[in-house]
Design a protein around this motif. Structure first.
Motif, mmCIF file in Angstrom:
data_model
loop_
_atom_site.group_PDB
_atom_site.id
_atom_site.type_symbol
_atom_site.label_atom_id
_atom_site.label_comp_id
_atom_site.label_asym_id
_atom_site.label_seq_id
_atom_site.Cartn_x
_atom_site.Cartn_y
_atom_site.Cartn_z
ATOM 1 N N GLN A 447 0.834 -1.208 0.000
ATOM 2 C CA GLN A 447 0.000 0.000 0.000
ATOM 3 C C GLN A 447 0.866 1.254 0.000
ATOM 4 O O GLN A 447 0.579 2.222 -0.706
ATOM 5 C CB GLN A 447 -0.904 0.009 1.231
ATOM 6 C CG GLN A 447 -2.140 -0.860 1.103
ATOM 7 C CD GLN A 447 -3.115 -0.614 2.240
ATOM 8 O OE1 GLN A 447 -2.719 -0.283 3.364
ATOM 9 N NE2 GLN A 447 -4.389 -0.770 1.959
ATOM 10 N N MET A 448 1.944 1.213 0.798
ATOM 11 C CA MET A 448 2.812 2.386 0.901
ATOM 12 C C MET A 448 3.531 2.645 -0.421
ATOM 13 O O MET A 448 3.679 3.805 -0.846
ATOM 14 C CB MET A 448 3.818 2.191 2.050
ATOM 15 C CG MET A 448 4.706 3.407 2.298
ATOM 16 S SD MET A 448 3.782 4.930 2.593
ATOM 17 C CE MET A 448 2.971 4.532 4.121
ATOM 18 N N GLN A 449 3.988 1.594 -1.086
ATOM 19 C CA GLN A 449 4.637 1.774 -2.392
ATOM 20 C C GLN A 449 3.683 2.405 -3.394
ATOM 21 O O GLN A 449 4.046 3.313 -4.134
ATOM 22 C CB GLN A 449 5.133 0.421 -2.918
ATOM 23 C CG GLN A 449 6.369 -0.105 -2.216
ATOM 24 C CD GLN A 449 6.670 -1.546 -2.579
ATOM 25 O OE1 GLN A 449 5.899 -2.192 -3.275
ATOM 26 N NE2 GLN A 449 7.780 -2.060 -2.088
ATOM 27 N N THR A 450 2.441 1.911 -3.399
ATOM 28 C CA THR A 450 1.447 2.466 -4.321
ATOM 29 C C THR A 450 1.154 3.917 -3.985
ATOM 30 O O THR A 450 1.049 4.768 -4.883
ATOM 31 C CB THR A 450 0.138 1.640 -4.270
ATOM 32 O OG1 THR A 450 0.447 0.270 -4.513
ATOM 33 C CG2 THR A 450 -0.846 2.126 -5.317
ATOM 34 N N LEU A 451 1.043 4.229 -2.695
ATOM 35 C CA LEU A 451 0.779 5.611 -2.270
ATOM 36 C C LEU A 451 1.888 6.556 -2.723
ATOM 37 O O LEU A 451 1.628 7.613 -3.312
ATOM 38 C CB LEU A 451 0.631 5.662 -0.743
ATOM 39 C CG LEU A 451 0.307 7.038 -0.150
ATOM 40 C CD1 LEU A 451 -1.132 7.422 -0.464
ATOM 41 C CD2 LEU A 451 0.544 7.045 1.360
ATOM 42 N N ILE A 452 3.150 6.158 -2.467
ATOM 43 C CA ILE A 452 4.283 7.012 -2.860
ATOM 44 C C ILE A 452 4.367 7.105 -4.380
ATOM 45 O O ILE A 452 4.631 8.174 -4.938
ATOM 46 C CB ILE A 452 5.608 6.477 -2.254
ATOM 47 C CG1 ILE A 452 5.546 6.482 -0.723
ATOM 48 C CG2 ILE A 452 6.793 7.318 -2.729
ATOM 49 C CD1 ILE A 452 6.713 5.801 -0.048
ATOM 50 N N ALA A 453 4.124 5.963 -5.057
ATOM 51 C CA ALA A 453 4.156 5.967 -6.530
ATOM 52 C C ALA A 453 3.133 6.939 -7.099
ATOM 53 O O ALA A 453 3.418 7.695 -8.037
ATOM 54 C CB ALA A 453 3.913 4.561 -7.060
ATOM 55 N N LEU A 454 1.930 6.935 -6.543
ATOM 56 C CA LEU A 454 0.897 7.859 -7.014
ATOM 57 C C LEU A 454 1.319 9.308 -6.812
ATOM 58 O O LEU A 454 1.094 10.156 -7.677
ATOM 59 C CB LEU A 454 -0.425 7.593 -6.282
ATOM 60 C CG LEU A 454 -1.166 6.314 -6.663
ATOM 61 C CD1 LEU A 454 -2.372 6.099 -5.742
ATOM 62 C CD2 LEU A 454 -1.634 6.357 -8.110
ATOM 63 N N LEU A 455 1.939 9.583 -5.685
ATOM 64 C CA LEU A 455 2.388 10.959 -5.397
ATOM 65 C C LEU A 455 3.536 11.366 -6.318
ATOM 66 O O LEU A 455 3.550 12.489 -6.838
ATOM 67 C CB LEU A 455 2.816 11.071 -3.925
ATOM 68 C CG LEU A 455 3.223 12.467 -3.448
ATOM 69 C CD1 LEU A 455 2.096 13.477 -3.652
ATOM 70 C CD2 LEU A 455 3.633 12.429 -1.981
ATOM 71 N N VAL A 456 4.473 10.461 -6.535
ATOM 72 C CA VAL A 456 5.609 10.760 -7.421
ATOM 73 C C VAL A 456 5.113 10.998 -8.851
ATOM 74 O O VAL A 456 5.574 11.907 -9.541
ATOM 75 C CB VAL A 456 6.649 9.608 -7.386
ATOM 76 C CG1 VAL A 456 7.718 9.795 -8.461
ATOM 77 C CG2 VAL A 456 7.306 9.530 -6.007
ATOM 78 N N GLN A 457 4.163 10.192 -9.282
ATOM 79 C CA GLN A 457 3.642 10.314 -10.649
ATOM 80 C C GLN A 457 2.626 11.446 -10.798
ATOM 81 O O GLN A 457 2.370 11.915 -11.911
ATOM 82 C CB GLN A 457 3.008 8.985 -11.079
ATOM 83 C CG GLN A 457 4.018 7.855 -11.192
ATOM 84 C CD GLN A 457 3.364 6.495 -11.427
ATOM 85 O OE1 GLN A 457 2.269 6.411 -11.956
ATOM 86 N NE2 GLN A 457 4.042 5.428 -11.036
ATOM 87 N N ASN A 458 2.061 11.893 -9.665
ATOM 88 C CA ASN A 458 1.066 12.977 -9.680
ATOM 89 C C ASN A 458 1.314 13.911 -8.494
ATOM 90 O O ASN A 458 0.553 13.891 -7.509
ATOM 91 C CB ASN A 458 -0.353 12.404 -9.587
ATOM 92 C CG ASN A 458 -0.628 11.329 -10.617
ATOM 93 O OD1 ASN A 458 -1.051 11.610 -11.723
ATOM 94 N ND2 ASN A 458 -0.388 10.076 -10.239
ATOM 95 N N PRO A 459 2.356 14.742 -8.543
ATOM 96 C CA PRO A 459 2.708 15.577 -7.388
ATOM 97 C C PRO A 459 1.577 16.482 -6.894
ATOM 98 O O PRO A 459 1.551 16.849 -5.725
ATOM 99 C CB PRO A 459 3.878 16.415 -7.913
ATOM 100 C CG PRO A 459 4.476 15.591 -9.001
ATOM 101 C CD PRO A 459 3.321 14.907 -9.650
ATOM 102 N N ASN A 460 0.642 16.824 -7.777
ATOM 103 C CA ASN A 460 -0.472 17.690 -7.364
ATOM 104 C C ASN A 460 -1.402 17.021 -6.359
ATOM 105 O O ASN A 460 -2.230 17.681 -5.727
ATOM 106 C CB ASN A 460 -1.272 18.157 -8.587
ATOM 107 C CG ASN A 460 -1.883 16.992 -9.354
ATOM 108 O OD1 ASN A 460 -1.295 15.917 -9.435
ATOM 109 N ND2 ASN A 460 -3.051 17.196 -9.912
#
Length: 578
Positions: A447-460
């Motif tokens: 879950q944490m990897q997906t959360l960080i990945a989403l933020l990295v790919q969508n900083p907004n």
């Protein structure tokens, strides 16, 4: 359930229904002796083991033992509930369900659905009248190359820029207006004015298999965002289970040889106008497993044709991964790769229908498309890359139900890697698996990897985080990295992914961020924000639960202070409300 719908009515429905005809409209049956046979639709069946008896009005599979009557078949094949299967049969025979008097909820739900069908159909007809009365809407459709015949064939309409204008122009009665409000087809805005969410948009009615209007797609004729919207979900409209244009295709051919799946409503209309009359749309770039099942119920070959931009290419790959479990010896998919920045609408206008037909004939087979995509970025001179290729490819290959197709794809994979012997191939995989920790990390998503990945790919997405403090003392692995990136994104609100990676170029976490920036999280664009918030909520709850466990353990050994007792009470309340 039989107490809610009278038994006599259910028996009458089954009496009126010929199970052979019911099943034959969905899967082709062949007469064999006194019965009918086909390959079982409920398991991978190499030889026909699914038998339907006209005399018994019953079906049975000798392979998987599934069996039942017409109602059971609809429940299993169409994924309907019992009530829905009764509704389906009642509709076929033009009957209303006589719910027993003491059963209120089912009866109300049923009649609400019937009323919703009626209201949706009525407003659809008003939209259709309105498009003729509105010059700007007609001009837009003509400019897009849509003929008047196609406007009628697809029931295209228009919703005026204000409800008052729409209502006055079409003489809508207050009683009908009230019904539309009661059923949430229109609504009242903050200024206490009646508002149609589709106002100022071309309307594309979406039909079920009986031709009933169940919802709408809307396309703005001005520069208003978003460009396209769909109806909100109701108990007659579920976006993930609808295929736009399928009703029109089936009117011409009950069992089409192909179904060509495109992204947009206008793509469907323009291709149909050019005599390609087996075109449908999945209401956007992201297809669902329910839609795949519907497609394969209606044809044996599905051809996906997405736009030529990166979003279209990515969508095509996601679509293949979703479709793989439903491929069999008889059911297959193909792909058309359009040129850069082209879509079906633009390219058929440039090249003509004949050239587009050639593209359809030359569509990539499933296996060619699969390896074309999975080999991207792979260095076949590197053993590590060969193993990484296997790690990515094998789980996808293994989800295919057909033994023949699985073996065929595994053989192609082995040849690409350069191993012709099956034993050597398995040995290669086993050896590499034991000494490649990086690739093991890549193959698992927490879950944490997906959360960080989403933020990295969508900083907004950082703007959606209302409070950082509740995560500050978290013991969950990965939280410090998440908070670090979140802080950077908040301080640099215009950052994109490239800028974020550049910011961390020489940091200790750069390799992690690079990996996560390319992580295939398989979340469609319009679900990214809700998924990000859901993950935040889930991780916050997990954080509370860890603290709760610690305090409960302490209470059993040393007891808690008054402050800690208040804290555990507060945590319990937060978990309960989360």
């Amino acid at each position: 359930m039989s107490g809610k719908i009278p038994k006599y009515f259910i028996n009458d429905l089954l009496y009126r229904t010929n199970i052979v005809d019911l099943i034959n409209t969905r899967i082709k049956l062949k007469k064999k002796g006194r019965n009918y046979q086909t390959n079982c639709p409920f398991h991978h069946d190499k030889t026909p083991s699914f038998t339907v008896s006209f005399e018994k009005q019953f079906y049975y599979c000798f392979g998987c033992n599934i069996h039942g009557n017409a109602i059971d078949f609809l429940i299993n094949y169409e994924n309907l509930t019992f009530i829905e299967s009764i509704e389906e049969l009642a509709l076929i025979h033009g009957l209303l369900i006589p719910f027993e008097k003491n059963i209120i909820s089912e009866k109300n739900d049923y009649f609400k659905k019937q009323k919703l069908y009626l209201l949706t159909d009525q407003i659809s007809k008003l939209y259709q009248k309105n498009v003729i009365l509105t010059n700007s809407a007609c001009e837009y459709l003509i400019q897009r190359g849509i003929s008047k015949n196609m406007m009628k064939y697809f029931y295209i309409g228009f919703s005026s820029f204000t409800w008052d204008l729409f209502s006055k122009k079409l003489n809508i009665k207050k009683e009908f207006e009230k019904e539309l409000l009661d059923y949430k087809i229109i609504s009242i805005n903050k200024n206490n004015q009646i508002y149609d969410s589709f106002q100022g948009r071309i309307i594309f009615p979406i039909h079920d298999k009986y031709g009933r209007t169940v919802g709408f797609g809307g396309r703005t004729i001005k520069n208003i965002s978003p460009k396209y919207i769909n109806s909100t979900e109701t108990n007659i409209f579920y976006k993930s289970e609808q295929i736009y244009g399928l009703y029109q295709v089936k009117k011409k051919n009950s069992k089409p040889k192909y179904l060509l799946v495109v992204e947009g409503y206008i793509d469907v209309i323009i291709l149909t106008q050019n005599k390609i009359d087996y075109v449908v749309s999945s209401l956007g770039t992201s297809i669902t497993k329910e839609q795949v099942k519907i497609l394969f119920r209606n044809t044996d070959t599905v051809i996906y044709c997405y736009d030529g931009d990166n979003a279209g290419k990515n969508a095509a790959w996601r679509t293949l991964k979703i479709t793989l479990p439903y491929i069999s010896d008889k059911k297959t998919v193909k792909f058309i790769i359009l040129p850069e920045n082209e879509d079906p609408d633009t390219i058929i206008k440039k090249e003509g229908a004949e050239n587009f037909q050639i593209r359809i004939q030359n569509a990539l087979t499933m296996s060619k498309f699969f390896f074309k995509n999975i080999l991207k970025g792979i260095d076949l001179s590197s053993n590590d890359d060969k193993f990484y290729l296997s790690v990515r490819a094998l789980p996808l290959i293994n989800c295919i139900s057909s033994d023949t197709i699985r073996i065929y794809l595994r053989q192609i994979l082995a040849r690409i890697i350069g191993i012709l012997d099956d034993y050597q191939f398995e040995k290669f995989l086993h050896q590499k698996k034991n000494n490649n920790k990086v690739l093991q990390y890549k193959s698992k998503q927490t879950q944490m990897q997906t959360l960080i990945a989403l933020l990295v790919q969508n900083p907004n997405l950082s703007n959606l985080v209302t409070s950082i403090n509740k995560f500050k003392h978290s013991k969950i692995k990965g939280i410090p990295i998440f908070l670090e990136i979140l802080k950077t994104c908040l301080e640099n609100p215009k950052f994109n992914t490239g800028q974020l990676l550049e910011f961390y170029r020489d940091s200790k976490i750069i390799n992690i961020l690079k990996t996560l920036s390319t992580l295939d999280h398989m979340i469609v664009e319009d679900k990214i924000q809700p998924m990000f918030l859901d993950l935040l909520k889930s991780i916050y709850k997990k954080n509370l639960e860890k603290r709760q466990e610690y305090l409960l353990a302490k209470e059993r050994t040393n007891g808690l202070t008054i402050h800690e007792k208040k804290e555990i009470w507060s945590i319990n309340k937060k978990i309960k409300n989360s």
